[in-house]
Motif scaffolding. Sequence first.
Motif, PDB file in Angstrom:
ATOM      1  N   GLY A  24       4.099  -5.042  -3.525  1.00 28.58           N
ATOM      2  CA  GLY A  24       2.873  -4.559  -2.898  1.00 28.58           C
ATOM      3  C   GLY A  24       2.678  -3.058  -2.916  1.00 28.58           C
ATOM      4  N   SER A  25       3.590  -2.329  -3.543  1.00 29.12           N
ATOM      5  CA  SER A  25       3.483  -0.867  -3.571  1.00 29.12           C
ATOM      6  C   SER A  25       2.584  -0.389  -4.699  1.00 29.12           C
ATOM      7  CB  SER A  25       4.869  -0.242  -3.775  1.00 29.12           C
ATOM      8  OG  SER A  25       5.704  -0.557  -2.714  1.00 29.12           O
ATOM      9  N   SER A  26       2.137   0.833  -4.553  1.00 26.55           N
ATOM     10  CA  SER A  26       1.399   1.524  -5.601  1.00 26.55           C
ATOM     11  C   SER A  26       2.353   2.545  -6.210  1.00 26.55           C
ATOM     12  CB  SER A  26       0.181   2.212  -4.990  1.00 26.55           C
ATOM     13  OG  SER A  26      -0.495   2.969  -5.956  1.00 26.55           O
ATOM     14  N   VAL A  27       2.545   2.466  -7.524  1.00 22.22           N
ATOM     15  CA  VAL A  27       3.507   3.342  -8.193  1.00 22.22           C
ATOM     16  C   VAL A  27       2.829   4.631  -8.621  1.00 22.22           C
ATOM     17  CG1 VAL A  27       5.026   3.583 -10.198  1.00 22.22           C
ATOM     18  CG2 VAL A  27       4.943   1.421  -8.945  1.00 22.22           C
ATOM     19  N   GLY A  42       0.776  -1.231   0.000  1.00 22.07           N
ATOM     20  CA  GLY A  42       0.000   0.000   0.000  1.00 22.07           C
ATOM     21  C   GLY A  42       0.808   1.282   0.000  1.00 22.07           C
ATOM     22  N   LYS A  43       2.123   1.196   0.081  1.00 23.48           N
ATOM     23  CA  LYS A  43       2.952   2.410   0.072  1.00 23.48           C
ATOM     24  C   LYS A  43       2.933   3.020  -1.326  1.00 23.48           C
ATOM     25  CE  LYS A  43       4.551   1.904   4.275  1.00 23.48           C
ATOM     26  NZ  LYS A  43       3.918   2.584   5.350  1.00 23.48           N
ATOM     27  N   ARG A  44       2.797   4.325  -1.378  1.00 23.24           N
ATOM     28  CA  ARG A  44       2.780   5.060  -2.653  1.00 23.24           C
ATOM     29  C   ARG A  44       4.191   5.568  -2.944  1.00 23.24           C
ATOM     30  NH1 ARG A  44      -1.626   6.670  -5.036  1.00 23.24           N
ATOM     31  NH2 ARG A  44      -0.876   8.780  -5.432  1.00 23.24           N
ATOM     32  N   ILE A  45       4.777   5.018  -4.006  1.00 19.81           N
ATOM     33  CA  ILE A  45       6.165   5.309  -4.345  1.00 19.81           C
ATOM     34  C   ILE A  45       6.235   6.055  -5.675  1.00 19.81           C
ATOM     35  CG2 ILE A  45       8.482   4.348  -4.671  1.00 19.81           C
ATOM     36  CD1 ILE A  45       7.297   3.579  -1.948  1.00 19.81           C
ATOM     37  N   LEU A  46       6.781   7.260  -5.646  1.00 18.62           N
ATOM     38  CA  LEU A  46       7.017   8.023  -6.869  1.00 18.62           C
ATOM     39  C   LEU A  46       8.236   7.442  -7.578  1.00 18.62           C
ATOM     40  CD1 LEU A  46       6.654  10.496  -8.776  1.00 18.62           C
ATOM     41  CD2 LEU A  46       8.126  11.775  -7.169  1.00 18.62           C
TER      42      LEU A  46
END
Length: 126
Positions: free
Chosen positions: A30-33, A6-10
């Motif tokens: 599991g991250s959101s890009v 769920g972490k939002r990574i730029l």
Amino acid sequence: MSWLNGKRILVVEDEALIAVMVEDMLTDMGSSVVGPAATIEAALKLAATEMLDAAVLDVNVRGERIDPVADALLARGVPMLFATGYGEVKLANGHRATVIDKPYTQDKLARGLASAMGMAFQRSTG
């Protein structure tokens, strides 16, 4: 990796193949890009408007240094991981950051993000 769920990574990367690879790695963990952004201008817009947990930044984007984006993220307290083929990174403002060398693996990316985010690296067991 549950700690990245769920972490939002730029992601800022001007090489399309690398951007897709990084996006796949982060999604697998599991991250959101957010992005990826291929220009400094696009990255600045995302850095100013998106909710972000961290960022993976190419140091040299289309011949321009990433410093303006890093400064914007630093002002917001967003942890950053720099990806480069040039070795150690020192930003124009003197800020040092976590760096991984290109090319890198998913394991190196995870370790770098853990370091940038001030977390202990946790290898996935599942």
